[in-house]
Scaffold this active site. Structure first.
Site, short mmCIF file in Angstrom:
data_model
loop_
_atom_site.label_atom_id
_atom_site.label_comp_id
_atom_site.label_asym_id
_atom_site.label_seq_id
_atom_site.Cartn_x
_atom_site.Cartn_y
_atom_site.Cartn_z
N LEU A 110 0.88 -1.17 0.00
CA LEU A 110 0.00 0.00 0.00
C LEU A 110 0.91 1.22 0.00
O LEU A 110 2.00 1.18 0.57
CB LEU A 110 -0.88 0.04 1.26
CG LEU A 110 -2.03 -0.96 1.39
CD1 LEU A 110 -2.73 -0.78 2.73
CD2 LEU A 110 -3.03 -0.81 0.25
N ASP A 111 0.46 2.30 -0.61
CA ASP A 111 1.22 3.55 -0.58
C ASP A 111 1.46 3.98 0.87
O ASP A 111 0.65 3.69 1.75
CB ASP A 111 0.45 4.68 -1.28
CG ASP A 111 0.33 4.46 -2.79
OD1 ASP A 111 1.05 3.60 -3.33
OD2 ASP A 111 -0.49 5.17 -3.41
N ARG A 112 2.54 4.70 1.09
CA ARG A 112 2.90 5.14 2.45
C ARG A 112 1.73 5.85 3.14
O ARG A 112 1.46 5.63 4.32
CB ARG A 112 4.10 6.10 2.37
CG ARG A 112 4.55 6.61 3.73
CD ARG A 112 5.62 7.68 3.61
NE ARG A 112 5.05 8.97 3.25
CZ ARG A 112 5.75 10.10 3.17
NH1 ARG A 112 7.05 10.08 3.37
NH2 ARG A 112 5.17 11.23 2.84
N THR B 234 -1.47 5.73 2.51
CA THR B 234 -2.73 4.97 2.57
C THR B 234 -2.71 4.07 3.79
O THR B 234 -1.69 3.47 4.11
CB THR B 234 -2.88 4.11 1.30
OG1 THR B 234 -2.79 4.95 0.14
CG2 THR B 234 -4.20 3.37 1.27
N ARG C 207 -5.64 7.13 -6.85
CA ARG C 207 -5.34 8.55 -6.72
C ARG C 207 -5.39 9.25 -8.08
O ARG C 207 -5.95 10.34 -8.22
CB ARG C 207 -3.97 8.71 -6.06
CG ARG C 207 -3.94 8.12 -4.65
CD ARG C 207 -2.55 7.83 -4.13
NE ARG C 207 -1.80 9.05 -3.83
CZ ARG C 207 -0.62 9.06 -3.22
NH1 ARG C 207 -0.06 7.92 -2.83
NH2 ARG C 207 0.00 10.19 -2.98
#
Length: 214
Positions: free
Chosen positions: A60-62, A64, A161
């Protein structure tokens, strides 16, 4: 990119058995180590400190938060990895996006590619992009924003996003894609709410969920 100051929060384990480990990732924490000692702290390292056999399956993105599954055996890592690769997992996200998103349901089908001069940003590219598809469903309208559930059919980097941005409704608090008042939220308003997969031992369907903290 701003300096990395990961949150000092206790691990939140949602499920643990002989093959898999499911955790609720806090926002602001990397999934995996970045380049350099200052980016070593991540969810994978924190889990390995308690469960040394933990293996990565997806990211997961940082910024998120939400549900992440990890493998505890090489077999489980292969099994889960194939499920993600073949799009057999079902992912549900909750987001708050800028403005009034209409209609109440829809699909974004826009191919994505890394925006090289501005990486890690991604962008829509109809010639060279990789296929990326996201379904959305409005949960409710707020004063200046819309609360929405997002169902990615593919797993491209920054997919949700960029797809929301492409609709003209960037995710609130997005440091890369939101501008002006949309960027002023205290965090990226994107949370991996639920993940459905087949258990590597026996193939039974399992669903893991963590309520959005916003």
């Amino acid at each position: 990119m701003d300096s990395y100051a990961p949150p000092d929060t206790p691990l939140e384990i949602l499920h643990h058995d002989h093959e898999i480990l499911v955790a609720n990732k806090p926002p602001g924490l990397l999934s995996v180590p970045g380049k350099g000692a200052d980016l070593a702290d991540c969810l994978l390292a924190r889990l390995q400190a308690v469960f040394p056999e933990t293996l990565l399956v997806h990211r997961l993105d940082r910024d998120t938060s939400g549900v992440m599954v990890f493998a505890l055996t090489p077999h489980a890592q292969r099994h889960l990895g194939l499920q993600f690769e073949k799009r057999q997992t079902k992912k549900t996200y909750v987001a708050r996006v800028w403005g009034r998103l209409e209609p109440k349901t829809g699909t974004v089908d826009l191919p994505l590619i890394v925006d090289w001069p501005n990486r890690p940003r991604q962008m829509v590219d109809h010639q060279n992009g990789r296929p990326a598809v996201t379904d959305w469903r409005v949960v409710r309208y707020e004063e200046t924003a819309t609360r929405v559930r997002l169902f990615p059919k593919t797993g491209r980097s920054h997919q949700l996003r960029v797809h929301m941005l492409a609709l003209g409704h960037p995710i609130l608090g997005d440091p890369l894609y939101a501008e002006g008042p949309a960027r002023e939220a205290p965090r990226l308003m994107l949370h991996a709410e639920a993940l459905r997969l087949r258990h590597p031992d026996g193939g039974a369907g399992m669903n893991f969920a963590a309520k959005a903290p916003f």
